[in-house]
Design a protein around this motif. Structure first.
Motif, PDB file in Angstrom:
ATOM      1  N   TRP A 104       0.906  -1.285  -0.148  1.00 22.47           N
ATOM      2  CA  TRP A 104      -0.030   0.270   0.059  1.00 22.47           C
ATOM      3  C   TRP A 104       0.973   1.278  -0.150  1.00 22.47           C
ATOM      4  O   TRP A 104       0.454   2.406  -0.491  1.00 22.47           O
ATOM      5  CB  TRP A 104      -1.116  -0.001   1.321  1.00 22.47           C
ATOM      6  CG  TRP A 104      -2.297  -1.131   1.018  1.00 22.47           C
ATOM      7  CD1 TRP A 104      -2.474  -2.158   1.852  1.00 22.47           C
ATOM      8  CD2 TRP A 104      -3.198  -0.857  -0.071  1.00 22.47           C
ATOM      9  NE1 TRP A 104      -3.404  -2.939   1.148  1.00 22.47           N
ATOM     10  CE2 TRP A 104      -3.860  -2.120   0.211  1.00 22.47           C
ATOM     11  CE3 TRP A 104      -3.400   0.163  -0.981  1.00 22.47           C
ATOM     12  CZ2 TRP A 104      -4.981  -2.322  -0.648  1.00 22.47           C
ATOM     13  CZ3 TRP A 104      -4.408  -0.235  -1.689  1.00 22.47           C
ATOM     14  CH2 TRP A 104      -5.596  -1.377  -1.572  1.00 22.47           C
ATOM     15  N   TYR A 105       1.848   1.289   0.780  1.00 19.73           N
ATOM     16  CA  TYR A 105       2.956   2.388   0.865  1.00 19.73           C
ATOM     17  C   TYR A 105       3.535   2.891  -0.782  1.00 19.73           C
ATOM     18  O   TYR A 105       3.785   3.968  -0.948  1.00 19.73           O
ATOM     19  CB  TYR A 105       3.986   2.438   1.709  1.00 19.73           C
ATOM     20  CG  TYR A 105       3.430   2.432   3.398  1.00 19.73           C
ATOM     21  CD1 TYR A 105       2.344   3.002   3.508  1.00 19.73           C
ATOM     22  CD2 TYR A 105       4.076   1.577   4.204  1.00 19.73           C
ATOM     23  CE1 TYR A 105       1.986   3.139   4.938  1.00 19.73           C
ATOM     24  CE2 TYR A 105       3.551   1.581   5.426  1.00 19.73           C
ATOM     25  CZ  TYR A 105       2.468   2.336   5.819  1.00 19.73           C
ATOM     26  OH  TYR A 105       2.104   2.635   7.128  1.00 19.73           O
ATOM     27  N   LEU A 106       3.995   1.520  -1.378  1.00 19.73           N
ATOM     28  CA  LEU A 106       4.384   1.695  -2.685  1.00 19.73           C
ATOM     29  C   LEU A 106       3.306   2.215  -3.692  1.00 19.73           C
ATOM     30  O   LEU A 106       3.562   3.175  -4.275  1.00 19.73           O
ATOM     31  CB  LEU A 106       5.122   0.316  -3.184  1.00 19.73           C
ATOM     32  CG  LEU A 106       6.051  -0.089  -3.058  1.00 19.73           C
ATOM     33  CD1 LEU A 106       6.418  -1.451  -3.401  1.00 19.73           C
ATOM     34  CD2 LEU A 106       7.522   0.657  -3.449  1.00 19.73           C
ATOM     35  N   ARG A 107       2.083   1.874  -3.445  1.00 15.23           N
ATOM     36  CA  ARG A 107       0.988   2.404  -4.411  1.00 15.23           C
ATOM     37  C   ARG A 107       0.707   3.699  -4.057  1.00 15.23           C
ATOM     38  O   ARG A 107       0.499   4.507  -4.713  1.00 15.23           O
ATOM     39  CB  ARG A 107      -0.219   1.441  -3.892  1.00 15.23           C
ATOM     40  CG  ARG A 107      -1.322   1.675  -5.084  1.00 15.23           C
ATOM     41  CD  ARG A 107      -2.431   0.485  -4.912  1.00 15.23           C
ATOM     42  NE  ARG A 107      -3.550   1.078  -5.717  1.00 15.23           N
ATOM     43  CZ  ARG A 107      -4.557   0.277  -5.670  1.00 15.23           C
ATOM     44  NH1 ARG A 107      -4.612  -0.740  -4.967  1.00 15.23           N
ATOM     45  NH2 ARG A 107      -5.819   0.826  -6.238  1.00 15.23           N
ATOM     46  N   ALA A 108       0.719   4.092  -2.692  1.00 18.82           N
ATOM     47  CA  ALA A 108       0.506   5.589  -2.075  1.00 18.82           C
ATOM     48  C   ALA A 108       1.665   6.436  -2.909  1.00 18.82           C
ATOM     49  O   ALA A 108       1.073   7.659  -3.253  1.00 18.82           O
ATOM     50  CB  ALA A 108       0.513   5.712  -0.856  1.00 18.82           C
ATOM     51  N   GLY A 109       2.767   5.885  -3.142  1.00 18.85           N
ATOM     52  CA  GLY A 109       3.845   6.851  -3.727  1.00 18.85           C
ATOM     53  C   GLY A 109       3.444   6.848  -5.352  1.00 18.85           C
ATOM     54  O   GLY A 109       4.443   7.891  -5.796  1.00 18.85           O
ATOM     55  N   ARG A 110       3.146   5.764  -5.927  1.00 17.84           N
ATOM     56  CA  ARG A 110       3.009   5.926  -7.369  1.00 17.84           C
ATOM     57  C   ARG A 110       1.521   6.620  -8.143  1.00 17.84           C
ATOM     58  O   ARG A 110       1.215   6.404  -9.250  1.00 17.84           O
ATOM     59  CB  ARG A 110       3.183   4.629  -7.561  1.00 17.84           C
ATOM     60  CG  ARG A 110       4.402   4.117  -7.485  1.00 17.84           C
ATOM     61  CD  ARG A 110       5.604   4.735  -7.778  1.00 17.84           C
ATOM     62  NE  ARG A 110       5.678   4.610  -9.378  1.00 17.84           N
ATOM     63  CZ  ARG A 110       6.120   5.389 -10.394  1.00 17.84           C
ATOM     64  NH1 ARG A 110       6.765   6.516  -9.654  1.00 17.84           N
ATOM     65  NH2 ARG A 110       6.110   5.119 -11.595  1.00 17.84           N
ATOM     66  N   CYS A 111       0.816   6.688  -7.039  1.00 21.12           N
ATOM     67  CA  CYS A 111      -0.655   7.132  -7.361  1.00 21.12           C
ATOM     68  C   CYS A 111      -0.782   8.645  -8.151  1.00 21.12           C
ATOM     69  O   CYS A 111       0.382   9.328  -8.212  1.00 21.12           O
ATOM     70  CB  CYS A 111      -1.642   7.440  -6.150  1.00 21.12           C
ATOM     71  SG  CYS A 111      -2.139   6.056  -5.547  1.00 21.12           S
ATOM     72  N   GLY A 112      -1.853   8.750  -8.798  1.00 25.09           N
ATOM     73  CA  GLY A 112      -1.983  10.068  -9.564  1.00 25.09           C
ATOM     74  C   GLY A 112      -1.847  11.310  -8.495  1.00 25.09           C
ATOM     75  O   GLY A 112      -1.194  12.373  -9.061  1.00 25.09           O
ATOM     76  N   GLU A 113      -2.005  11.064  -7.524  1.00 30.36           N
ATOM     77  CA  GLU A 113      -2.138  12.116  -6.401  1.00 30.36           C
ATOM     78  C   GLU A 113      -1.040  11.439  -5.223  1.00 30.36           C
ATOM     79  O   GLU A 113      -1.640  11.095  -4.181  1.00 30.36           O
ATOM     80  CB  GLU A 113      -3.254  12.392  -5.576  1.00 30.36           C
ATOM     81  CG  GLU A 113      -4.321  12.992  -6.843  1.00 30.36           C
ATOM     82  CD  GLU A 113      -5.832  13.066  -6.282  1.00 30.36           C
ATOM     83  OE1 GLU A 113      -6.031  12.841  -5.275  1.00 30.36           O
ATOM     84  OE2 GLU A 113      -6.813  13.337  -7.084  1.00 30.36           O
ATOM     85  N   PRO A 114       0.144  11.443  -5.648  1.00 27.08           N
ATOM     86  CA  PRO A 114       0.917  10.711  -4.379  1.00 27.08           C
ATOM     87  C   PRO A 114       0.886  11.324  -3.083  1.00 27.08           C
ATOM     88  O   PRO A 114       0.609  12.348  -2.749  1.00 27.08           O
ATOM     89  CB  PRO A 114       2.444  10.958  -4.951  1.00 27.08           C
ATOM     90  CG  PRO A 114       2.224  11.333  -6.310  1.00 27.08           C
ATOM     91  CD  PRO A 114       0.938  12.126  -6.532  1.00 27.08           C
TER      92      PRO A 114
END
Length: 135
Positions: free
Chosen positions: A114-124
């Motif tokens: 989830w942390y990796l995904r959080a950093g790679r989202c459109g709104e990091p």
């Protein structure tokens, strides 16, 4: 403001049962006004931002209850965050909060996802890298 004092008390290492109970009561009190608004926001068209914000706020309250109050884990916080993520898939904050839940449950691999995904989202999510390093 309503949660500041009980949240700070429950986060202390030496927090006792009374501090956790006070936070649980404060969470209950904070959630009451949202009940009526939630149904109309989630059913109405054109209210995506408001519904997302509401789901995130309710998820935060449940996360405090699940991680700090010593109450049984219900999964309510995760369900609220996942529902918020469905409304705004680009939200890194949703993913970061899901990571925090996994971290609190001692599941570092899931937290890392989830942390990796959080950093790679459109709104990091700004704290994603630091959270990943701590997981």
């Amino acid at each position: 403001v309503l949660l500041e004092a009980p949240l700070a008390a429950a986060k202390r290492r030496d927090a006792d049962v009374d501090a956790r109970a006070a936070l649980a009561d404060a969470v209950d009190e904070a959630q009451r006004p949202f009940g009526a608004a939630a149904d109309s926001l989630l059913r109405g068209a054109g209210h995506v931002e408001a519904a997302h914000s509401l789901l995130m706020a309710l998820g935060d309250l449940e996360r405090y209850r699940e991680t700090l109050c010593g109450t049984p884990k219900t999964g309510n916080a995760a369900a609220l965050y996942v529902r918020a993520l469905a409304l705004r898939p680009a939200s890194g904050r949703c993913c970061g909060n899901l990571g925090a839940l996994e971290d609190a449950a001692q599941r570092p691999w899931r937290a890392a996802h989830w942390y990796l995904r959080a950093g790679r989202c459109g709104e990091p999510w700004a704290a994603a890298a630091a959270a990943l390093g701590a997981a």
